[in-house]
Design an enzyme around this catalytic site. Structure first.
Site, PDB file in Angstrom:
ATOM      1  N   LYS A   1       0.761  -1.002  -0.098  1.00  0.00           N
ATOM      2  CA  LYS A   1       0.046   0.069  -0.021  1.00  0.00           C
ATOM      3  C   LYS A   1       0.948   1.154   0.192  1.00  0.00           C
ATOM      4  CE  LYS A   1      -0.932   0.675   4.914  1.00  0.00           C
ATOM      5  NZ  LYS A   1      -1.889   1.020   5.721  1.00  0.00           N
TER       6      LYS A   1
ATOM      7  N   HIS B   1      41.961 -15.335  18.473  1.00  0.00           N
ATOM      8  CA  HIS B   1      42.211 -14.401  19.537  1.00  0.00           C
ATOM      9  C   HIS B   1      43.056 -13.035  18.941  1.00  0.00           C
ATOM     10  CE1 HIS B   1      44.011 -13.031  23.224  1.00  0.00           C
ATOM     11  NE2 HIS B   1      45.172 -12.731  22.571  1.00  0.00           N
TER      12      HIS B   1
HETATM   13  C1  LIG Z   1      11.645   0.773  15.615  1.00  0.00           C
HETATM   14  C2  LIG Z   1      11.645  -0.767  15.375  1.00  0.00           C
HETATM   15  C3  LIG Z   1      12.719  -1.333  15.313  1.00  0.00           C
HETATM   16  C4  LIG Z   1      12.949  -2.478  14.994  1.00  0.00           C
HETATM   17  N1  LIG Z   1      14.151  -3.261  14.838  1.00  0.00           N
HETATM   18  C5  LIG Z   1      13.921  -4.589  14.487  1.00  0.00           C
HETATM   19  C6  LIG Z   1      15.389  -5.394  14.449  1.00  0.00           C
HETATM   20  O1  LIG Z   1      16.426  -4.791  14.772  1.00  0.00           O
HETATM   21  N2  LIG Z   1      15.372  -6.767  14.195  1.00  0.00           N
HETATM   22  C7  LIG Z   1      14.238  -7.290  13.725  1.00  0.00           C
HETATM   23  O2  LIG Z   1      14.298  -8.389  13.871  1.00  0.00           O
HETATM   24  N3  LIG Z   1      13.100  -6.732  13.940  1.00  0.00           N
HETATM   25  C8  LIG Z   1      12.911  -5.561  14.190  1.00  0.00           C
HETATM   26  N4  LIG Z   1      11.567  -4.740  14.077  1.00  0.00           N
HETATM   27  C9  LIG Z   1      10.466  -5.623  13.890  1.00  0.00           C
HETATM   28  C10 LIG Z   1      10.295  -5.773  12.311  1.00  0.00           C
HETATM   29  O3  LIG Z   1      10.382  -4.459  11.887  1.00  0.00           O
HETATM   30  C11 LIG Z   1       9.130  -6.605  12.188  1.00  0.00           C
HETATM   31  O4  LIG Z   1       9.294  -7.974  12.848  1.00  0.00           O
HETATM   32  C12 LIG Z   1       9.036  -6.936  10.563  1.00  0.00           C
HETATM   33  O5  LIG Z   1       9.138  -5.834   9.924  1.00  0.00           O
HETATM   34  C13 LIG Z   1       7.858  -7.677  10.343  1.00  0.00           C
HETATM   35  O6  LIG Z   1       7.772  -8.147   8.974  1.00  0.00           O
HETATM   36  P1  LIG Z   1       6.225  -8.373   8.260  1.00  0.00           P
HETATM   37  O7  LIG Z   1       6.874  -8.475   6.859  1.00  0.00           O
HETATM   38  O8  LIG Z   1       5.738  -9.388   8.867  1.00  0.00           O
HETATM   39  O9  LIG Z   1       5.363  -7.041   8.440  1.00  0.00           O
HETATM   40  P2  LIG Z   1       5.893  -5.516   8.015  1.00  0.00           P
HETATM   41  O10 LIG Z   1       7.345  -5.049   7.831  1.00  0.00           O
HETATM   42  O11 LIG Z   1       5.221  -4.922   8.988  1.00  0.00           O
HETATM   43  O12 LIG Z   1       5.389  -5.275   6.503  1.00  0.00           O
HETATM   44  C14 LIG Z   1       4.007  -5.438   6.190  1.00  0.00           C
HETATM   45  C15 LIG Z   1       3.696  -4.523   4.954  1.00  0.00           C
HETATM   46  O13 LIG Z   1       2.360  -4.862   4.547  1.00  0.00           O
HETATM   47  C16 LIG Z   1       1.825  -3.610   4.006  1.00  0.00           C
HETATM   48  N5  LIG Z   1       0.514  -3.795   4.279  1.00  0.00           N
HETATM   49  C17 LIG Z   1      -0.294  -4.031   5.168  1.00  0.00           C
HETATM   50  N6  LIG Z   1      -1.738  -4.185   4.787  1.00  0.00           N
HETATM   51  C18 LIG Z   1      -1.770  -3.974   3.517  1.00  0.00           C
HETATM   52  C19 LIG Z   1      -2.807  -4.146   2.389  1.00  0.00           C
HETATM   53  N7  LIG Z   1      -3.890  -4.531   2.914  1.00  0.00           N
HETATM   54  N8  LIG Z   1      -2.386  -4.094   1.119  1.00  0.00           N
HETATM   55  C20 LIG Z   1      -1.265  -3.729   0.573  1.00  0.00           C
HETATM   56  N9  LIG Z   1      -0.032  -3.588   1.799  1.00  0.00           N
HETATM   57  C21 LIG Z   1      -0.410  -3.969   2.904  1.00  0.00           C
HETATM   58  C22 LIG Z   1       2.020  -2.589   5.064  1.00  0.00           C
HETATM   59  O14 LIG Z   1       2.247  -1.317   4.395  1.00  0.00           O
HETATM   60  C23 LIG Z   1       3.618  -3.174   5.236  1.00  0.00           C
HETATM   61  O15 LIG Z   1       4.646  -2.602   4.288  1.00  0.00           O
HETATM   62  C24 LIG Z   1      11.500  -3.312  14.304  1.00  0.00           C
HETATM   63  C25 LIG Z   1      10.523  -2.726  14.418  1.00  0.00           C
HETATM   64  C26 LIG Z   1      10.421  -1.380  14.948  1.00  0.00           C
HETATM   65  C27 LIG Z   1       9.131  -0.589  14.848  1.00  0.00           C
END
Ligand SMILES: Cc1cc2nc3c(=O)[nH]c(=O)nc-3n(C[C@H](O)[C@H](O)[C@H](O)COP(=O)(O)OP(=O)(O)OC[C@H]3O[C@@H](n4cnc5c(N)ncnc54)[C@H](O)[C@@H]3O)c2cc1C
Length: 468
Positions: A34, A446
Site C-alpha cells: 500500500k 584471538h
Molecule cells: C523501531 C523498530 C525497530 C525494529 N528493529 C528490529 C530489529 O532490529 N530486528 C528485527 O528482527 N525486527 C525489528 N523490528 C520488527 C520488524 O520490523 C518486524 O518484525 C518486521 O518488519 C515484520 O515483517 P512483516 O513482513 O511481517 O511485516 P511489515 O514489515 O510490517 O510489513 C507489512 C507490509 O504490509 C503492508 N500492508 C499492510 N496491509 C496491506 C494491504 N491491505 N495491502 C497492501 N499492503 C499492505 C504494510 O504497508 C507493510 O509495508 C523493529 C520494529 C520497529 C518498529
C-alpha cells in the site's frame, strides 16, 4: 485480469522474501504494497532506520565521551546536526528500499502499489495509489500485512509529543527529557539514541524489569549499564495517564506500592508493543479467521483456515522479528512448491541493539526451571577478554546453559560488544545440537569477543575456564 500462482499482500521482510523464494521456485508471483516504498516496517520505520540512528549517535557519543581516552583530541566542540543525521538515516532507508525493488524486478515479480483487500479466496481488489482499481486472481495468497505500534487505551498518540517509534525516527529536535513508556527492545534502542544525543531519558516499565521476556541476567546487566549511561529506569510502574499541556507531556504512573509518581517531559515515546495489522484487508470476504488478539490464525504450516491462503510474519503468532518473518516467507514458498521445510522457533535469536548489545537464543534459566530440566551454566565476563579491554567495551558476559547430563547447549545469553553478530555462533551450534564441550574444543580467533563463547562453554562443561 492478471492471474498468478501466488499473490502476496505486504512487502515487509516476510512478504518480499516470500515473493523472491516463490519466483525462484518458478511460480508466477505478484506482491501488493500500500505504500510507495517497499520493505515494510523493517526497512522504512523499523530495523534499518533505528540501526542507522543508533550507529550515528554511537559515533557522536564516542567522539564526546571516549575519543580523549584513546588519545584523540578534537579542537572545538563536537556538535550534533540532527537534521543531517535524520537525512542520512532516510537515505539509508531509500537505498535499502530501492534494493528491494531491484530484487522484485530481477526476479520478475509484479509489484502493485495500493491497498489489497480480499474479494474472495482467490481474488484481490487493489485500490491503487493513483486512484484506479484493479482485481487480480491468484491460486495461492500469502497475507504478510505485518503490524503497527500499539498503545494503551487511555493514551492518545498525537504524533507530535506523544509519539510512537515511527515519529521518534524523525524528530526535528533533541528532546530535553524523553519519557519512554515500555522498557522493551524498541523503547530502549530509541531511548539510547536520544540519551547519547543529550536527552534525559526516563523509562517507565510495567513489569519488574526491562526486556522482561529475556533471561533475567540479561535484564540485570543491561539495567546496570544503562543506568551508568544516565538512563532513569522505573520498573514495576503502571502508567495510568498521559496528558499534554502545551509543550509539556505529563505521565502519571503508580509504583508497586500504589503511590502515584508523576513524570514531566517534552516528549513521550509510547513503546508498549505492536499489534497485528489487518485493517482494510477484508479477510472475512475470503473466510479467513482472525484470533482474539487480531492475529491471522494459522496452523503449523502457516496455513489459514482457508486452504490456499497462508499468513506469515508479525500478523501471525510468535516473535515480531524481521528474521522470523523471512524464515516464514521462505517456508510458505517451499510448501507451495511441494517441499517439506521446517522452522525451529526455539532457535530464532532475539537481539537488542543497544550498546552493549544483548542477544539470546534458546531457553532462559526460568524456562528450564519451569520445565524441570536439570542444567549447568557457564558465565564468562567480557572484561576478562583482551579484545574487550583493547576497545574498552568491558561490560557484559556470555552465559551458556547446557543439559546437566548430556551437555547439549540449551540456551545462550549474551550482553556485550557485537553480541548481535556473536549469537550466530550459538544458533549454528544449537542447530547442530552441539554440546558445550563441542564449542569449547573449537578454535576461536584471538583476540576476539567470540573467545567469551568458548570460555563460557568451558565453564558450562566442567568449570575450567582458561582466563578467569
Ligand atoms: C523501531 C523498530 C525497530 C525494529 N528493529 C528490529 C530489529 O532490529 N530486528 C528485527 O528482527 N525486527 C525489528 N523490528 C520488527 C520488524 O520490523 C518486524 O518484525 C518486521 O518488519 C515484520 O515483517 P512483516 O513482513 O511481517 O511485516 P511489515 O514489515 O510490517 O510489513 C507489512 C507490509 O504490509 C503492508 N500492508 C499492510 N496491509 C496491506 C494491504 N491491505 N495491502 C497492501 N499492503 C499492505 C504494510 O504497508 C507493510 O509495508 C523493529 C520494529 C520497529 C518498529
Amino acid at each position: 485480469m492478471n492471474q498468478y500462482d501466488v499473490a502476496i499482500i505486504g512487502s515487509g521482510p516476510g512478504g518480499y522474501v516470500a515473493a523472491i523464494r516463490c519466483a525462484q521456485l518458478g511460480m508466477k508471483t505478484a506482491i501488493i504494497e500500500k505504500y510507495s516504498t517497499l520493505g515494510g516496517t523493517c526497512l522504512n520505520v523499523g530495523c534499518i532506520p533505528s540501526k542507522a540512528l543508533l550507529d550515528s549517535s554511537h559515533h557522536y557519543h564516542d567522539a564526546v565521551k571516549h575519543f580523549e581516552e584513546h588519545g584523540i583530541e578534537i579542537p572545538g566542540e563536537v556538535k550534533v546536526n540532527l537534521e543531517k543525521m535524520i537525512a542520512r538515516k532516510q537515505s539509508v532507508v531509500e537505498q535499502t528500499s530501492s534494493g528491494v525493488k531491484f530484487l522484485m524486478d530481477k526476479n520478475k515479480i509484479d509489484v502493485y502499489e495500493g491497498l489489497g483487500s480480499f474479494a474472495d479466496a482467490t481474488h484481490i481488489d487493489i485500490n491503487k495509489n493513483d486512484g484506479s482499481t484493479e482485481q487480480i486472481e491468484a491460486k495461492n495468497i500469502i497475507i504478510a500485512t505485518g503490524s503497527k505500534p500499539s498503545t494503551l487505551p487511555f493514551i492518545e498518540i498525537d504524533k507530535e509529543r506523544i509519539i510512537t517509534s515511527t515519529e521518534a525516527l524523525k524528530l526535528k529536535e533533541i528532546p530535553k527529557h524523553l519519557v519512554v513508556i515500555g522498557g522493551g527492545v524498541i523503547g530502549l534502542e530509541l531511548g539510547q539514541v536520544y540519551r547519547r544525543l543529550g536527552s534525559e531519558v526516563t523509562v517507565v516499565e510495567f513489569m519488574d524489569r526491562i526486556i522482561p521476556t529475556m533471561d533475567a541476567d540479561l535484564s540485570k546487566e543491561l539495567n546496570k549499564v544503562l543506568k551508568k549511561q544516565g538512563f532513569k529506569i522505573n520498573a514495576s510502574h503502571k502508567v495510568k495517564e498521559v496528558t499534554r499541556d502545551g509543550d509539556k507531556v505529563i505521565v502519571k504512573a503508580d509504583d508497586k506500592k500504589g503511590k502515584e509518581v508523576v513524570f514531566e517531559a517534552d516528549y513521550c515515546l509510547v513503546s508498549v508493543g505492536r499489534r497485528p495489522y489487518t485493517d482494510g484487508l477484508k479477510a472475512d470476504k475470503a473466510g479467513v479467521k482472525l484470533n482474539e488478539r487480531g492475529q491471522v490464525e494459522v496452523n503449523d504450516h502457516l496455513q489459514t483456515n482457508v486452504s490456499n491462503i497462508y499468513a506469515i510474519g508479525d500478523v501471525v503468532k510468535g516473535a515480531m522479528l524481521a528474521h522470523k518473518a523471512e524464515e516464514e516467507g521462505v517456508m510458505v514458498a517451499e510448501i507451495l512448491a511441494g517441499q517439506k521445510p521446517h522452522i525451529d522457533y526455539n532457535l530464532i535469536p532475539g537481539v537488542v541493539y543497544t550498546w552493549p548489545e544483548v542477544a539470546a537464543v534458546g531457553k532462559t534459566e526460568a524456562e528450564l526451571k519451569e520445565a524441570g530440566v536439570k542444567y549447568k551454566a557457564g558465565k564468562f565476563p567480557m572484561r576478562a577478554l583482551g579484545r574487550a579491554r583493547a576497545s574498552m567495551d568491558i561490560d557484559g558476559f556470555v552465559k551458556i546453559l547446557a543439559d546437566a547430563e548430556t551437555d547439549e547447549v540449551l540456551g545462550v545469553h549474551m550482553v556485550g560488544a557485537r553480541v548481535a553478530d556473536l549469537i550466530a555462533e550459538a544458533v549454528t551450534a544449537m542447530e547442530f545440537r552441539a554440546s558445550a564441550e563441542d564449542i569449547s574444543r573449537m578454535s576461536h580467533a584471538h583476540p576476539t569477543y567470540a573467545e567469551a563463547v568458548k570460555e563460557a562453554a568451558l565453564m558450562a562443561t566442567d568449570n575450567r575456564p582458561l582466563h578467569v
